[in-house]
Design an enzyme around this catalytic site. Structure first.
Site, PDB file in Angstrom:
ATOM      1  CG  ASP A 141      -4.887  20.904   0.185  1.00 20.67           C
ATOM      2  OD1 ASP A 141      -3.956  20.106   0.409  1.00 20.67           O
ATOM      3  OD2 ASP A 141      -4.726  22.059  -0.244  1.00 20.67           O
TER       4      ASP A 141
ATOM      5  CG  LEU B  35      23.507  37.911  14.792  1.00 18.65           C
ATOM      6  CD1 LEU B  35      23.119  37.229  13.486  1.00 18.65           C
ATOM      7  CD2 LEU B  35      24.596  37.119  15.493  1.00 18.65           C
TER       8      LEU B  35
ATOM      9  CD  GLU C 293      22.600  28.972  10.491  1.00 16.54           C
ATOM     10  OE1 GLU C 293      21.703  29.723  10.920  1.00 16.54           O
ATOM     11  OE2 GLU C 293      23.299  28.264  11.224  1.00 16.54           O
TER      12      GLU C 293
ATOM     13  CE  LYS D 166      20.254  39.509  10.257  1.00 10.28           C
ATOM     14  NZ  LYS D 166      18.879  39.976  10.283  1.00 10.28           N
TER      15      LYS D 166
ATOM     16  CG  ASP E 109      13.529  40.685   6.414  1.00 12.33           C
ATOM     17  OD1 ASP E 109      13.595  41.014   7.612  1.00 12.33           O
ATOM     18  OD2 ASP E 109      13.331  41.493   5.498  1.00 12.33           O
TER      19      ASP E 109
ATOM     20  CE1 TYR F  82      18.060  32.418  15.609  1.00  9.64           C
ATOM     21  CE2 TYR F  82      16.720  32.756  13.642  1.00  9.64           C
ATOM     22  CZ  TYR F  82      17.097  33.133  14.918  1.00  9.64           C
ATOM     23  OH  TYR F  82      16.512  34.212  15.505  1.00  9.64           O
TER      24      TYR F  82
ATOM     25  CE  LYS G 236      23.812  31.418  13.265  1.00  7.83           C
ATOM     26  NZ  LYS G 236      22.579  30.677  13.460  1.00  7.83           N
TER      27      LYS G 236
ATOM     28  CE  LYS H 271      20.816  44.185   7.749  1.00  6.24           C
ATOM     29  NZ  LYS H 271      19.578  43.969   8.470  1.00  6.24           N
TER      30      LYS H 271
ATOM     31  CB  CYS I 126     -15.619  53.717 -11.772  1.00  5.02           C
ATOM     32  SG  CYS I 126     -14.708  52.343 -12.492  1.00  5.02           S
TER      33      CYS I 126
ATOM     34  CB  CYS J 157     -17.833  51.307 -15.557  1.00 12.46           C
ATOM     35  SG  CYS J 157     -18.227  51.492 -13.814  1.00 12.46           S
TER      36      CYS J 157
ATOM     37  CB  CYS K 150     -16.007  51.107  -9.113  1.00 15.15           C
ATOM     38  SG  CYS K 150     -17.282  50.875 -10.345  1.00 15.15           S
TER      39      CYS K 150
ATOM     40  CB  CYS L 274     -17.347  48.061 -13.110  1.00 15.48           C
ATOM     41  SG  CYS L 274     -15.695  48.748 -13.187  1.00 15.48           S
TER      42      CYS L 274
HETATM   43  S1  IVH Z   1      21.591  33.582  14.908  1.00 16.73           S
HETATM   44  C1  IVH Z   1      23.133  35.115  18.955  1.00 16.73           C
HETATM   45  N1  IVH Z   1      20.780  32.834  12.539  1.00 16.73           N
HETATM   46  O1  IVH Z   1      18.794  38.005  12.875  1.00 16.73           O
HETATM   47  C2  IVH Z   1      22.726  35.058  17.559  1.00 16.73           C
HETATM   48  N2  IVH Z   1      19.872  34.825  13.460  1.00 16.73           N
HETATM   49  O2  IVH Z   1      20.350  40.392  14.363  1.00 16.73           O
HETATM   50  C3  IVH Z   1      21.375  34.529  17.370  1.00 16.73           C
HETATM   51  N3  IVH Z   1      18.177  35.882  12.051  1.00 16.73           N
HETATM   52  O3  IVH Z   1      17.316  38.414  15.987  1.00 16.73           O
HETATM   53  C4  IVH Z   1      20.897  34.718  16.018  1.00 16.73           C
HETATM   54  N4  IVH Z   1      18.252  34.421  10.415  1.00 16.73           N
HETATM   55  O4  IVH Z   1      16.009  37.109  14.336  1.00 16.73           O
HETATM   56  C5  IVH Z   1      20.689  33.751  13.517  1.00 16.73           C
HETATM   57  N5  IVH Z   1      20.147  32.036  10.460  1.00 16.73           N
HETATM   58  C6  IVH Z   1      20.044  32.942  11.433  1.00 16.73           C
HETATM   59  C7  IVH Z   1      19.154  34.028  11.347  1.00 16.73           C
HETATM   60  C8  IVH Z   1      19.100  34.954  12.381  1.00 16.73           C
HETATM   61  C9  IVH Z   1      17.684  35.519  10.870  1.00 16.73           C
HETATM   62  C10 IVH Z   1      17.754  37.079  12.812  1.00 16.73           C
HETATM   63  C11 IVH Z   1      17.360  36.794  14.226  1.00 16.73           C
HETATM   64  C12 IVH Z   1      18.139  37.758  15.089  1.00 16.73           C
HETATM   65  C13 IVH Z   1      18.712  38.700  14.086  1.00 16.73           C
HETATM   66  C14 IVH Z   1      20.089  39.073  14.528  1.00 16.73           C
END
Ligand code: IVH
Length: 681
Positions: free
Chosen positions: A43, A93, A127, A129, A131, A239, A303, A327, A421, A424, A439, A444
């Protein structure tokens, strides 16, 4: 502009060539680090290359381009975000919450819509999903030109300055099959490691921590000051494509493969399955491995793989008919909050922690949850004896989400914040701009490691050689419990250390002894009083002249000092008013620590003059030189600007000297500097 000698004799061609070389090297190492996960250089070496490029670009601003790796380090704040209209709306979705819904909301529906036989097995891309937050990146002729948030799906915000800081993202797509314009959609997220570090730092700084990595990523992406974003290592997985001009894809699998070839990160866990049962298996598999992933996922996305079929199926209102989000159930559980205990951190932050009746939260037994701070406790009205909902949200320690008030019996107890504290017994303070309670104790135990390290450090008591490893051993052998104990150490004490020789022990003892005659400002800084940095310590030393005066100063007297506001004054006052701290200061005095009173130097003969030192000085060390300047009312600053009056150049002076020459600033050699100090103008 006046050109320096260097620039006149050095052909511009060389700088341009070096800039190009550096960019190629930095891009290469970036790729090794972020995409291939196999760095070749340290680094520090990477930082050195980057620093060289920054300097060159500063000197030759005409060579700066938007794709230069320096653009990733963040830019000054933008006033507000520009609005960006998406060429195609960014959809959401439909959700499925179990295997049955995955089948019915996708496979069954599609086959009905397309008039296909039930038994036919369709290829699906599965894929994780992610977060995080959806963003759209626009690459024109391969160059990243726009990056926007999803917003309401139609219009988002331009966050390109922040997206440029995402080191794993190419600023220019690689390869020779790049469309004239391609929109890449994907998720920006924070790894769990990055999230936990951000929260640790926030708690130490008295800032409220983020509830989960998603919020932390959102907060980072929406920073107006991208220098802050640059310190939050965001990641990205692509994605989906948006508009593509001058190119096309036939399937999601093909799209992901091509994006990866262009250097765009895609999730390596994406998998093509044949038939909906494969998608159900994938969902269950991801749920099993969810805990071992280095980032948060909240489900999977299935998909239809073929883009022709996707087009045929189309969308209804705001979501496509060719995909579904599967989900995971939330990782929550209900349990009894048996007690609230207090934990004191490395920097003195006192955090309330919930002691819980042990409960299983999706496979992990949880018996503690963080309550973050007293504001949050009050806002959620959490009481001892409550039934609470806890959630694991990317943090090592789960958090209390809410109280199940229906379960209250009336016997619950409202917790109160601690008067002192819990470890201490020292006083506690709360800064006006912080949520944390701290503190102030100088001795401490949880803070000792940090306190001693700071006390001995360079800008403080400057005990050379007394670094982290030595502090570690002093503590583990029980040789020091307060900073005063440092002055009681003997040669025999040090000889118990691993790898300690007679000479080293002698040097350490000499360094400790030498620090006894320190200046008052260093001593005040060394005490580690919250919000008292080197500058404030100096202002205090100048204003009060002696430690004896400072110790008894009232809050009013303290606030009358330049640059010291109400909160800092309270912090200083509470520190000196706390009996355990007074005891240590008295012990230090008895042990011969004698901070030297400073003569007030307001209006000295160098008053208002700004000095910059560069290169190696041979006649005196930097600290000494600084004292000489400050002793006559001058200032020593770190970088050269138009406000600089003198640059003192030692051996091997670098870019600061060049800049001074460019700006026509007076440059002094060591001898000239000495003459100036002895005979100021
Ligand atoms: S496809 C038309 N792929 O989930 C569909 N979405 O409720 C486009 N998300 O707003 C989304 N991982 O932010 C897709 N592998 C994935 C995803 C993904 C997370 C999120 C995305 C979207 C929300 C859909």
């Amino acid at each position: 502009m006046q050109l320096s000698l260097l620039e006149q004799t050095e052909p511009r061609f060389d700088a341009e060539q070096r800039v190009t070389e550096l960019r190629i090297q930095l891009d290469y190492h970036n790729k090794r680090y972020y995409q291939l996960d196999s760095p070749e250089i340290s680094d520090a070496d990477y930082d050195r290359l980057m620093a060289e490029l920054v300097v060159l670009e500063e000197r030759f601003p005409q060579l700066v381009t938007t794709e230069s790796p320096t653009q990733r380090v963040g830019a000054a704040p933008v006033g507000r975000f520009r609005e960006v209209r998406h060429r195609l709306p960014m959809l959401s979705l439909e959700n499925a919450t179990d295997a049955g819904e995955i089948r019915s909301k996708l496979d069954v529906r599609i086959k009905k819509e397309l008039g296909m036989a039930d038994a036919e097995a369709l290829p699906y891309m599965c894929e994780p999903k992610m977060d995080g937050l959806a963003v759209e990146l626009v690459y024109e002729q391969g160059l990243l030109t726009v990056a926007s948030t999803r917003g309401d799906g139609v219009t988002g915000e331009d966050v390109i300055h922040n997206i440029r800081t995402v080191r794993s993202l190419p600023l220019r797509l690689a390869g020779d099959d790049i469309p004239a314009l391609v929109e890449l959609r994907g998720e920006v997220f924070l790894s769990l490691e990055a999230f936990q570090k951000i929260n640790r730092d926030r708690e130490e700084n008295g800032e409220p921590p983020f509830a989960n990595p998603r919020n932390a990523a959102a907060g980072s992406l929406r920073q107006l000051d991208s220098r802050i974003t640059a310190r939050r290592p965001l990641s990205f997985f692509c994605y989906a494509p948006g508009v593509v001009e001058g190119g096309s894809f036939t399937s999601q699998r093909e799209f992901l493969d091509v994006a990866q070839r262009w250097g765009v990160p895609i999730n390596p866990l994406a998998r093509l399955v044949i038939g909906i049962e494969g998608a159900v298996d994938y969902y269950q598999e991801m749920q099993r491995i969810r805990e071992s992933l280095p980032y948060e996922i909240d489900g999977t996305v299935v998909k239809v793989d073929a883009f022709a079929l996707q087009r045929e199926l189309g969308q209804k209102s705001r979501s496509p008919l060719w995909a579904v989000a599967c989900k995971f159930p939330p990782r929550q559980a209900e349990t009894l909050l048996e007690d609230i205990i207090l934990s004191v951190g490395r920097t003195g932050v006192i955090t309330p922690v919930a002691q819980l009746r042990p409960v299983d939260v999706s496979g992990v037994t949880v018996s503690r949850a963080t309550l973050h701070n007293w504001d949050e406790l009050a806002a959620k009205d959490i009481r001892i004896g409550d039934t609470v909902v806890i959630e694991r949200a990317g943090d090592v320690i789960p958090a209390v989400v809410r109280v199940v008030t229906e379960r209250r019996s009336g016997a619950e107890r409202v917790p109160s914040s601690p008067p002192c504290c819990p470890v201490c017994g020292s006083a506690v303070v709360r800064m006006a701009d912080e949520v944390a309670l701290r503190c102030v104790g100088i001795s401490c135990p949880p803070q000792m490691r940090e306190a001693i390290r700071h006390f001995a450090s360079r800008g403080a008591m400057d005990m050379e050689g007394l670094g982290e490893k030595v502090v570690e051993q002093l503590l583990s052998l029980g040789l020091v419990r307060t900073v005063a104990d440092l002055f009681r150490l003997t040669r025999d004490d040090f000889m118990q250390f691993e790898r300690m020789g007679d000479k080293l022990a002698g040097n350490l003892l000499a360094a400790i002894a030498a620090s006894k005659n320190c200046s008052m400002d260093r001593f005040v800084y060394a005490l580690g009083i919250r919000h008292v940095g080197e500058r404030t310590a100096k202002a205090l030393a100048q204003a009060f002249g002696s430690l004896e005066h400072l110790e008894v100063a009232t809050v009013e007297e303290l606030t009358s000092v330049r640059d010291i506001g109400g909160t800092v004054a309270v912090s200083i006052h509470t520190f000196f008013a706390s009996p355990p701290n007074r005891l240590v200061i008295d012990q230090l005095r008895e042990l011969g620590v004698c901070p030297m009173a400073v003569a007030k130097t307001v209006g000295g003969r160098l008053a208002g003059k700004n000095f910059v030192f560069t290169g190696t000085l041979t006649g005196f060390n930097r600290d000494h030189a600084r004292q000489l300047v400050e002793g006559q009312g001058g200032n020593v600053v770190g970088s050269v600007s138009r406000k600089t009056d003198y640059v003192v150049a030692g051996e091997e002076a670098g870019s600061k000297l060049d800049k001074a020459r460019n700006l026509g600033i007076t440059i002094l050699g060591e001898e000239e500097f000495r003459a100036l100090i002895e005979n100021p103008p």
